[in-house]
Structures are given as structure tokens and as C-alpha cells.
Design a protein around this motif. Structure first.
Motif, PDB file in Angstrom:
ATOM      1  N   GLU A  35       0.640  -1.178  -0.011  1.00  0.00           N
ATOM      2  CA  GLU A  35      -0.016   0.008  -0.053  1.00  0.00           C
ATOM      3  C   GLU A  35       0.880   1.272  -0.184  1.00  0.00           C
ATOM      4  O   GLU A  35       0.608   2.399  -0.576  1.00  0.00           O
ATOM      5  N   ILE A  36       2.038   1.096   0.644  1.00  0.00           N
ATOM      6  CA  ILE A  36       2.970   2.285   0.863  1.00  0.00           C
ATOM      7  C   ILE A  36       3.300   3.163  -0.592  1.00  0.00           C
ATOM      8  O   ILE A  36       3.426   4.244  -0.958  1.00  0.00           O
ATOM      9  N   GLU A  37       3.248   2.064  -1.750  1.00  0.00           N
ATOM     10  CA  GLU A  37       3.600   2.047  -3.160  1.00  0.00           C
ATOM     11  C   GLU A  37       2.731   3.381  -3.738  1.00  0.00           C
ATOM     12  O   GLU A  37       3.326   4.133  -4.573  1.00  0.00           O
ATOM     13  N   ASP A  38       1.396   3.599  -3.082  1.00  0.00           N
ATOM     14  CA  ASP A  38       0.460   4.208  -3.499  1.00  0.00           C
ATOM     15  C   ASP A  38       0.429   5.508  -2.809  1.00  0.00           C
ATOM     16  O   ASP A  38      -0.572   6.472  -3.113  1.00  0.00           O
ATOM     17  N   LYS A  41      -0.576   9.356  -4.012  1.00  0.00           N
ATOM     18  CA  LYS A  41      -1.713   9.550  -4.998  1.00  0.00           C
ATOM     19  C   LYS A  41      -3.001  10.314  -4.415  1.00  0.00           C
ATOM     20  O   LYS A  41      -3.581   9.681  -3.611  1.00  0.00           O
ATOM     21  N   GLY A  42      -3.250  11.319  -4.938  1.00  0.00           N
ATOM     22  CA  GLY A  42      -4.346  12.138  -4.404  1.00  0.00           C
ATOM     23  C   GLY A  42      -3.856  12.709  -2.939  1.00  0.00           C
ATOM     24  O   GLY A  42      -2.943  12.992  -2.464  1.00  0.00           O
ATOM     25  N   THR A  48      -3.386   6.290   6.159  1.00  0.00           N
ATOM     26  CA  THR A  48      -4.407   5.950   5.349  1.00  0.00           C
ATOM     27  C   THR A  48      -4.100   4.370   5.081  1.00  0.00           C
ATOM     28  O   THR A  48      -4.672   3.502   4.935  1.00  0.00           O
ATOM     29  N   ALA A  49      -2.737   4.260   4.433  1.00  0.00           N
ATOM     30  CA  ALA A  49      -2.204   3.055   4.026  1.00  0.00           C
ATOM     31  C   ALA A  49      -2.117   2.077   5.147  1.00  0.00           C
ATOM     32  O   ALA A  49      -2.489   0.677   4.901  1.00  0.00           O
ATOM     33  N   MET A  50      -2.045   2.433   6.271  1.00  0.00           N
ATOM     34  CA  MET A  50      -2.032   1.515   7.424  1.00  0.00           C
ATOM     35  C   MET A  50      -3.462   0.911   7.814  1.00  0.00           C
ATOM     36  O   MET A  50      -3.531   0.091   8.066  1.00  0.00           O
ATOM     37  N   VAL A  51      -4.324   2.003   7.725  1.00  0.00           N
ATOM     38  CA  VAL A  51      -5.932   1.936   7.797  1.00  0.00           C
ATOM     39  C   VAL A  51      -6.249   0.681   6.909  1.00  0.00           C
ATOM     40  O   VAL A  51      -6.739  -0.384   7.270  1.00  0.00           O
ATOM     41  N   VAL A  52      -5.939   0.965   5.557  1.00  0.00           N
ATOM     42  CA  VAL A  52      -6.271  -0.035   4.495  1.00  0.00           C
ATOM     43  C   VAL A  52      -5.627  -1.361   4.776  1.00  0.00           C
ATOM     44  O   VAL A  52      -6.243  -2.491   4.574  1.00  0.00           O
ATOM     45  N   ALA A  53      -4.248  -1.607   4.948  1.00  0.00           N
ATOM     46  CA  ALA A  53      -3.779  -2.614   5.312  1.00  0.00           C
ATOM     47  C   ALA A  53      -4.432  -3.267   6.503  1.00  0.00           C
ATOM     48  O   ALA A  53      -4.522  -4.632   6.614  1.00  0.00           O
ATOM     49  N   GLN A 137      -7.663   8.184  -2.982  1.00  0.00           N
ATOM     50  CA  GLN A 137      -6.606   8.392  -4.208  1.00  0.00           C
ATOM     51  C   GLN A 137      -7.351   9.030  -5.504  1.00  0.00           C
ATOM     52  O   GLN A 137      -6.610   9.959  -5.992  1.00  0.00           O
ATOM     53  N   LYS A 138      -8.688   8.843  -5.725  1.00  0.00           N
ATOM     54  CA  LYS A 138      -9.405   9.448  -7.073  1.00  0.00           C
ATOM     55  C   LYS A 138     -10.139  10.573  -6.529  1.00  0.00           C
ATOM     56  O   LYS A 138     -10.660  11.001  -7.129  1.00  0.00           O
ATOM     57  N   LYS A 139     -10.593  10.823  -5.075  1.00  0.00           N
ATOM     58  CA  LYS A 139     -11.352  11.913  -4.764  1.00  0.00           C
ATOM     59  C   LYS A 139     -12.781  11.612  -5.181  1.00  0.00           C
ATOM     60  O   LYS A 139     -13.146  12.592  -5.642  1.00  0.00           O
ATOM     61  N   GLN A 140     -13.090  10.545  -5.347  1.00  0.00           N
ATOM     62  CA  GLN A 140     -14.617  10.304  -5.571  1.00  0.00           C
ATOM     63  C   GLN A 140     -15.462   9.588  -4.376  1.00  0.00           C
ATOM     64  O   GLN A 140     -14.849   8.808  -3.688  1.00  0.00           O
TER      65      GLN A 140
END
Length: 356
Positions: A35-38, A41-42, A48-53, A137-140
Motif C-alpha cells: 500500500e505504501i507504493e500508492d 496519489k491524491g 491511510t495506507a496503514m488503515v487500509v492494510a 486516491q481518486k477523490k470520488q
């Protein structure tokens, strides 16, 4: 004797939980590295990457539990064998069958906990993680509900009732708003496919709302240019592995009712049915490995043997699942395959012990 049973069960539970925790931490770190690779982006930050992981860990806990149970049982019983506790229990009149039943009771208790994590918590956290990643990432703005998947694209609100595993859309509603936020048109499509960088909707009915009347047009197909690409739909697409068995069964029946292929969901359903059976079978396998083993065998050797067998069993089972999908074998054989492998291992252990 009941106190001894509880002691054995508690020892196995503790060792299994420690093993499961260690494997989960390792999986979290690997997922976090991915996830850190992203990040960047936005608005996608390291936090956030830690939460997603972290949201993906319930899935790993469910998948890794049979192997963790095997390693935990080997660690727990192996430690008791090394300290002479198993010998003392046997001298007190406790048979190998009593020890086996105590281990199985511990496994059933842990399996109930894992089912709650995998079938209850897992789908919620997995979907939340996908949604959070997409929004940052995409702000959608997107979310899923009982009425399907919803997304906002500028002045357009999209509702997709169903998304097939292949990514095909079913029952699509598009609400277009005027600059003053008044409803301008409603478009309904029976299906949609992503082709050459854009969506192509099929069996379309478009209604344009005017001041005094509504104009309706019917089209066989319509090109739909939108920022809602297949990656956005990952929020609506939950991995079948993370669906509870009862939702999988409902999905299978719905697909069959509509005349669609349900093979992927059937294979996943029987694979999930196999998890508790495989867990119990692995616990049964752990007992003769310890009872027939040498007291000089170290804990590291037992862990290595358990990890090796568990990993091979997992890989063979996954490979067989793909073979079922490719060759069209009956889906229920996915549940039988790991049990047959473990039965063969038990037979081999019995013959190996008889030669000693």
C-alpha cells in the motif's frame, strides 16, 4: 481428568493464538509495503495506507487459521512432550484419544472465533478499506448499500444494482443534474461492459425531464463516458472469499435463477465449508506427529514441519480450486481434496510409526 483436558485445550489455544498473531503481523507488514507504493496519489497518506492494510487482516486470519492451528497444536503439545507432561498424563491413565478430544475441543472453540472474524467482521472491513483507498486516491465519493453501489461523478449520480465477478454491470441507473442541482435526465441500462477505455451500456432507456413533459428514448446501446472505471467498482466487488457462507449460497441461487454461471461462487462456498473440516483434520494430524515423535525433537523442528505441511496443503488446495474452475469438476470436490490429503498423511504417519 477434566482439569487435564482444560489444561491441554488452554495450552493449544494459547499457542495457536500466538502463531496466528505472528502470521497476521507478518501479513500486515507485507500488505502495508504494497500500500505504501500508492502513497502520494491524491490524498492517500501513510496513515491511510496503514488503515487500509489493517482492514485486510481479517481475511488473512480466516485463510491462515488452519495452518496456524496445526503449528499451534505442534507447539503446545510439543512443549508438553519436551517437559514430560504428556508422559505423566499417560501414566495417570489418560489415553491418546482423550488428548485428541481435548485438542479438538480447543480447535472448535477457536474455529467459532475465526468464523465470527471471517464471516462477520471481514466483509465489512474489506469493503471499508477499498472504499477509503478509492476516496483518498481518486477523490470520488462512493458507497455501497442494499440498493447497490453508488458513486458521484460531477453532476451525475450513478447507481449500479449488481456487479458480476467478471466486472459486467447489471441494472444501471444514471441521474444527471443541471447546474442548479435540478434533476435533468434519468438513464436506465440493463447491462454495461467496459470496452476500449469506456463503458458501453445495453438495452438503454433515457428519460429527459423538461418543464412540461418527459421525453423518453430507447437505445440498443449507448457509449457512457465517465470517471467511474473498473477500479472504482472494486468497492462494490467484495472478494467471494470474504462473503459469509449464507450470502454465498444466496448468490449462487440468484445466479442460477437468472441462468448465469455460479461456478466461482460454488467453488468458494465449498472452500469455506472445508475450512473448519480442514482445521479439525490438521489438529488430528498434529497429535500423532507429537505422540509418535522423538522427545529430542526441538520446537523449531516441529514448527518447520507444521509450516511446511500446512503451506503445501494450502498451495495444493488453491491449485485444485483453479483446476476445478478450468476443468469443470464438481465444486464440492474442493472441500474433499484437503481432507483426502490429510488422510493420506495420517496413513503414512501410522505406517512410519509401525516400522520404528
Amino acid at each position: 481428568m477434566k482439569l487435564i483436558d482444560r489444561y491441554i485445550a488452554l495450552t493449544v489455544v494459547k499457542a495457536t493464538l500466538v502463531t496466528l498473531l505472528a502470521l497476521t503481523v507478518l501479513a500486515f507488514v507485507l500488505e502495508l509495503v504494497d500500500e505504501i507504493e500508492d502513497v502520494g496519489k491524491g490524498d492517500y497518506s501513510s496513515w491511510t495506507a496503514m488503515v487500509v492494510a489493517a482492514c485486510s487482516t481479517p481475511r488473512f486470519i480466516y485463510e491462515a487459521f488452519p495452518v496456524s492451528a496445526l503449528i499451534g497444536a505442534l507447539l503446545g503439545l510439543g512443549g508438553m512432550a519436551a517437559s514430560g507432561e504428556l508422559v505423566a498424563m499417560r501414566a495417570a491413565g489418560m489415553s491418546p484419544r482423550n488428548i485428541l478430544f481435548a485438542v479438538i475441543r480447543a480447535g472448535i472453540l477457536l474455529m467459532l472465533m475465526v468464523i465470527v472474524v471471517g464471516d462477520g467482521i471481514g466483509p465489512v472491513t474489506e469493503q471499508y478499506g477499498n472504499q477509503l483507498r478509492l476516496e483518498k486516491q481518486k477523490k470520488q465519493i462512493t458507497f455501497s448499500s442494499r440498493n447497490g453501489f453508488w458513486a458521484k461523478d460531477g453532476n451525475t449520480i450513478v447507481n449500479i444494482r449488481r456487479v458480476a465477478v467478471s466486472g459486467q454491470l447489471q441494472d444501471v441507473m444514471i441521474f444527471e443534474l443541471a447546474p442548479d442541482q435540478q434533476l435533468q435526465s434519468i438513464t436506465h441500462a440493463a447491462s454495461g461492459q467496459y470496452k476500449e477505455g469506456r463503458w458501453v451500456l445495453g438495452e438503454v432507456q433515457r428519460s429527459e425531464l423538461e418543464k412540461e413533459r418527459v421525453r423518453t428514448h430507447r437505445l440498443q446501446w449507448l457509449a457512457w463516458d465517465t470517471m467511474v472505471d473498473p477500479s472504482v467498482l472494486s468497492v462494490a466487488l467484495v472478494d467471494p472469499l470474504m462473503l459469509p457462507v449464507w450470502d454465498l449460497w444466496k448468490q449462487i441461487q440468484n445466479l442460477k435463477t437468472r441462468g448465469q454461471s455460479a461456478t466461482t461462487y460454488e467453488v468458494t462456498f465449498w472452500g469455506k465449508v472445508a475450512v473448519p473440516l480442514t482445521t479439525i483434520a490438521m489438529l488430528i494430524l498434529a497429535v500423532p506427529m507429537v505422540m509418535q515423535g522423538n522427545r529430542s525433537t526441538t520446537a523449531g523442528q516441529r514448527v518447520f514441519a507444521g509450516a511446511l505441511m500446512g503451506t503445501l496443503l494450502y498451495l495444493f488446495s488453491r491449485g485444485f480450486s483453479f483446476l476445478v474452475l478450468a476443468m469443470g469438476f464438481p465444486a464440492f470436490t474442493v472441500a474433499l481434496f484437503p481432507l483426502v490429503l490429510i488422510l493420506l498423511l495420517l496413513v503414512w504417519l501410522h505406517r512410519f510409526a509401525a516400522r520404528q
